[in-house]
Scaffold this motif. Structure first.
Motif, mmCIF file in Angstrom:
data_model
loop_
_atom_site.group_PDB
_atom_site.id
_atom_site.type_symbol
_atom_site.label_atom_id
_atom_site.label_comp_id
_atom_site.label_asym_id
_atom_site.label_seq_id
_atom_site.Cartn_x
_atom_site.Cartn_y
_atom_site.Cartn_z
ATOM 1 N N PHE A 171 0.830 -1.201 0.000
ATOM 2 C CA PHE A 171 0.000 0.000 0.000
ATOM 3 C C PHE A 171 0.867 1.255 0.000
ATOM 4 O O PHE A 171 0.616 2.206 -0.746
ATOM 5 C CB PHE A 171 -0.921 -0.006 1.218
ATOM 6 N N GLU A 172 1.891 1.265 0.855
ATOM 7 C CA GLU A 172 2.800 2.411 0.897
ATOM 8 C C GLU A 172 3.496 2.609 -0.441
ATOM 9 O O GLU A 172 3.730 3.749 -0.871
ATOM 10 C CB GLU A 172 3.829 2.202 2.011
ATOM 11 N N LEU A 173 3.800 1.523 -1.122
ATOM 12 C CA LEU A 173 4.435 1.618 -2.434
ATOM 13 C C LEU A 173 3.498 2.250 -3.449
ATOM 14 O O LEU A 173 3.918 3.098 -4.257
ATOM 15 C CB LEU A 173 4.868 0.229 -2.904
ATOM 16 N N CYS A 174 2.220 1.856 -3.429
ATOM 17 C CA CYS A 174 1.240 2.448 -4.356
ATOM 18 C C CYS A 174 1.122 3.954 -4.142
ATOM 19 O O CYS A 174 1.121 4.735 -5.106
ATOM 20 C CB CYS A 174 -0.125 1.777 -4.175
ATOM 21 N N SER A 176 3.366 5.871 -2.747
ATOM 22 C CA SER A 176 4.650 6.473 -3.097
ATOM 23 C C SER A 176 4.787 6.680 -4.598
ATOM 24 O O SER A 176 5.369 7.677 -5.049
ATOM 25 C CB SER A 176 5.803 5.597 -2.583
ATOM 26 N N LEU A 177 4.262 5.751 -5.381
ATOM 27 C CA LEU A 177 4.313 5.894 -6.840
ATOM 28 C C LEU A 177 3.496 7.103 -7.295
ATOM 29 O O LEU A 177 3.925 7.856 -8.180
ATOM 30 C CB LEU A 177 3.802 4.618 -7.511
ATOM 31 N N LEU A 178 2.320 7.299 -6.693
ATOM 32 C CA LEU A 178 1.505 8.462 -7.031
ATOM 33 C C LEU A 178 2.212 9.758 -6.613
ATOM 34 O O LEU A 178 2.193 10.748 -7.344
ATOM 35 C CB LEU A 178 0.140 8.360 -6.358
ATOM 36 N N VAL A 179 2.827 9.725 -5.443
ATOM 37 C CA VAL A 179 3.564 10.903 -4.969
ATOM 38 C C VAL A 179 4.757 11.186 -5.886
ATOM 39 O O VAL A 179 5.022 12.336 -6.258
ATOM 40 C CB VAL A 179 4.039 10.687 -3.520
ATOM 41 N N GLY A 180 5.475 10.120 -6.261
ATOM 42 C CA GLY A 180 6.601 10.297 -7.169
ATOM 43 C C GLY A 180 6.176 10.874 -8.507
ATOM 44 O O GLY A 180 6.871 11.730 -9.079
ATOM 45 N N ALA A 181 5.023 10.429 -9.009
ATOM 46 C CA ALA A 181 4.511 10.960 -10.273
ATOM 47 C C ALA A 181 4.172 12.440 -10.143
ATOM 48 O O ALA A 181 4.436 13.244 -11.057
ATOM 49 C CB ALA A 181 3.279 10.165 -10.705
ATOM 50 N N THR A 182 3.599 12.826 -9.004
ATOM 51 C CA THR A 182 3.281 14.238 -8.769
ATOM 52 C C THR A 182 4.549 15.089 -8.766
ATOM 53 O O THR A 182 4.607 16.152 -9.409
ATOM 54 C CB THR A 182 2.539 14.397 -7.430
ATOM 55 N N CYS A 183 5.555 14.626 -8.034
ATOM 56 C CA CYS A 183 6.822 15.370 -7.977
ATOM 57 C C CYS A 183 7.470 15.469 -9.353
ATOM 58 O O CYS A 183 8.002 16.527 -9.732
ATOM 59 C CB CYS A 183 7.771 14.690 -6.996
ATOM 60 N N PHE A 184 7.415 14.378 -10.116
ATOM 61 C CA PHE A 184 8.011 14.386 -11.457
ATOM 62 C C PHE A 184 7.310 15.386 -12.360
ATOM 63 O O PHE A 184 7.958 16.086 -13.163
ATOM 64 C CB PHE A 184 7.931 12.982 -12.064
#
Length: 547
Positions: A171-174, A176-184
């Protein structure tokens, strides 16, 4: 070394690569703690922040970056208290309210906490629906309905009540992926703009008198503060740290009590602090600053940007930068809206189960929490259209500004309460020398009744009974044969003020806030309460306030 602390020079003399190996181990351990801080940081970068930051950049260029920075400093301090409360007591903020406050106060706090969850979720729903409309031309009504689907991710992956960390990490990985996409996405936005005067940008992070000279700058600064420090993140931050403590006790002792062991707390607390602080500064501060920087570099001086809603911001970016910049913004809004919506739903479950012990299954609790926010937003969308969505987003930020001081006050009280924050070593295997904070253990001898302690308060530390498994019980103080007096000789240990007492080969550690931290927390609370009250009163009297 006969149990003595190992100094840096000793490590170097024993083996030239020992220090590097130690840091490698520290880094490997830190990787295991990545996750909770990222989840908490999501609450500080939701779509509700976008319009306020854009308005600040459009009107004052980079001068309000300091407001973004100080807001995140406030968030870090409050979230560190949340980490401490959840780690030391084994109960999140909502559960501690139920267990330690009068019934009427508990229900009052629950009402405001639930209202904050609904107000917060409205911003996530609005942001996601508008992003879906921009990217896929989906009508706003259907976009609002589709936001219910993110609950399925929560139902599948997030099960902190289980004994396995695997699903929690997924769940934390999912998230984190959304957060990483936002930052990118915002990295891409920053790459598309030009900032000729870098020093002007740097000065924005320094204190500026513009906040006090211009009333509109003050309003926007307060809006940034109100939109950044979110009430639901306090309940979330005090809960998401618990699974790793449970995992530690299961591996070491084969069982896990509601209250973590001293060894589990000692093993986890500093890493939890570090992961939280790094996540908030690298993610939340970056995203909120990037929004304001993009607006300051491209929309500064454009009058239509001052009161722009989310859809208008997209149109402005398309016009003043490029269509690609508008699409990247919409994609960032979709990712942040989905991640923040998921986190808000989890916080809703924490609040409902913590305050009133809902007997519904976790999946039913999460679904009900989500629907409570979806229904009013859907009603406004159907009856008032795009303008209605903008109004409800503005109103939700007003509600959050009012509620934040109410829900944060118990947090400061609990972490300064020695009865709650003192932990006994029930397993009898806690080694004071392994405790890495600036403390020294006390030695007690039953023959000469001597006591030698170096701690951080003039008060007396009482031996505290271990909390029973009965959820309705409260830690009780008992009178030991001899009170262990504490001398005020050192209060420079920063975030944590703990003392160790050794009584009949057992230890009790006091994790209450020291005076410095308590005063800082009270000042932050009073600042947030005062400024938010001023903001709302100004709004009610007709001032052009941006929330």
């Amino acid at each position: 070394m006969n149990g003595e602390p190992i100094s840096f020079s000793t490590v170097q003399s024993q083996h030239p690569f020992a220090f590097a190996t130690t840091w490698k181990g520290v880094f490997k351990k830190f990787l295991g703690f990545i996750g909770p801080g990222i989840m908490v940081s999501v609450a500080y970068m939701d779509p509700g922040n976008y319009s306020t930051s854009v308005s600040g950049g459009a009107q004052f260029k980079y001068q309000l970056l300091f407001s973004v920075f100080i807001s995140n400093i406030f968030a870090v301090l409050l979230q560190c208290l949340c980490v401490k409360l959840g780690s030391v007591t084994g109960y999140d903020l909502a559960e501690n309210c139920r267990r330690n406050l009068p019934l009427w106060m508990n229900y009052t706090l629950y009402f405001f906490a639930e209202l904050a969850i609904i107000a917060t979720d409205l911003a996530e729903v609005v942001g996601t629906a508008i992003a879906l409309n921009i990217l896929f031309n989906i009508p706003l009504t259907w976009g609002v309905i589709l936001t219910v689907l993110d609950v399925l991710i929560i139902l599948i992956f997030y099960k902190p009540e289980s004994n396995s960390m695997k699903k929690v990490r997924y769940f934390e990985l999912c998230v984190s992926l959304l957060v990483g996409a936002t930052c990118f996405c915002f990295v891409l936005e920053l790459c598309k703009i030009s900032i000729p005067d870098k020093w002007e940008l740097t000065r924005g992070f320094m204190p500026s008198s513009i906040i006090f000279k211009d009333q509109q700058a003050l309003y926007i600064s307060l809006g940034i503060l109100g939109a950044t420090v979110m009430p639901h993140s306090l309940y979330l931050g005090s809960s998401v740290v618990k699974p790793r403590l449970i995992e530690y006790d299961l591996k070491r002792y084969g069982e896990a009590q509601q209250r973590p062991s001293l060894n589990a707390i000692n093993y986890s607390l500093k890493y939890a602090y570090a992961e939280l602080i790094i996540s908030l500064f690298l993610i939340a501060t970056f995203v909120n600053s990037a929004i304001l920087i993009v607006a300051g570099a491209t929309l500064y001086g454009q009058p239509e940007a001052a009161d722009a809603d989310l859809l208008s911001i997209y149109n402005l970016l398309v016009h003043y930068i490029s269509p690609a910049a508008g699409l990247v913004f919409a994609l960032a809004m979709l990712c942040s809206g989905q991640s923040a919506g998921i986190i808000c739903t989890v916080a809703g479950q924490i609040v409902s189960e913590g305050f009133i012990q809902w007997t519904l299954s976790p999946w039913a609790t999460r679904l009900c929490t989500r629907l409570i926010a979806i229904i009013p937003c859907l009603f406004v969308t159907l009856t008032m259209g795009e303008r209605g969505i903008s109004d409800i987003l503005n109103f939700s930020q007003v509600v959050l500004s009012l509620i934040l001081p109410i829900v944060s006050a118990p947090l400061i009280y609990f972490t300064a309460n020695r009865k709650l924050m003192t932990v006994n070593d029930i397993h009898g295997d806690f080694d004071p020398k392994s405790h890495t904070h600036r403390i020294r253990s006390n030695n007690y001898s039953s023959t000469n009744n001597s006591c030698n302690s170096i701690t951080h308060s003039t008060d007396q530390l009482l031996i505290v009974e271990q909390e029973s498994e009965d959820d309705s019980s409260i830690i009780n103080e008992t009178t030991p044969l001899n009170l262990m007096h504490r001398n005020s000789t050192d209060s420079s240990n920063g975030i944590i003020n703990n003392s160790i007492v050794n009584f009949q080969n057992k230890h009790a550690v006091d994790f209450t806030n020291n005076s410095w931290l308590t005063y800082s927390a009270v000042i932050v609370w009073a600042t947030i309460a005062g400024l938010n009250t001023y903001l709302v009163i100004s709004f009610l009297f007709g001032a052009d306030v941006h929330f």
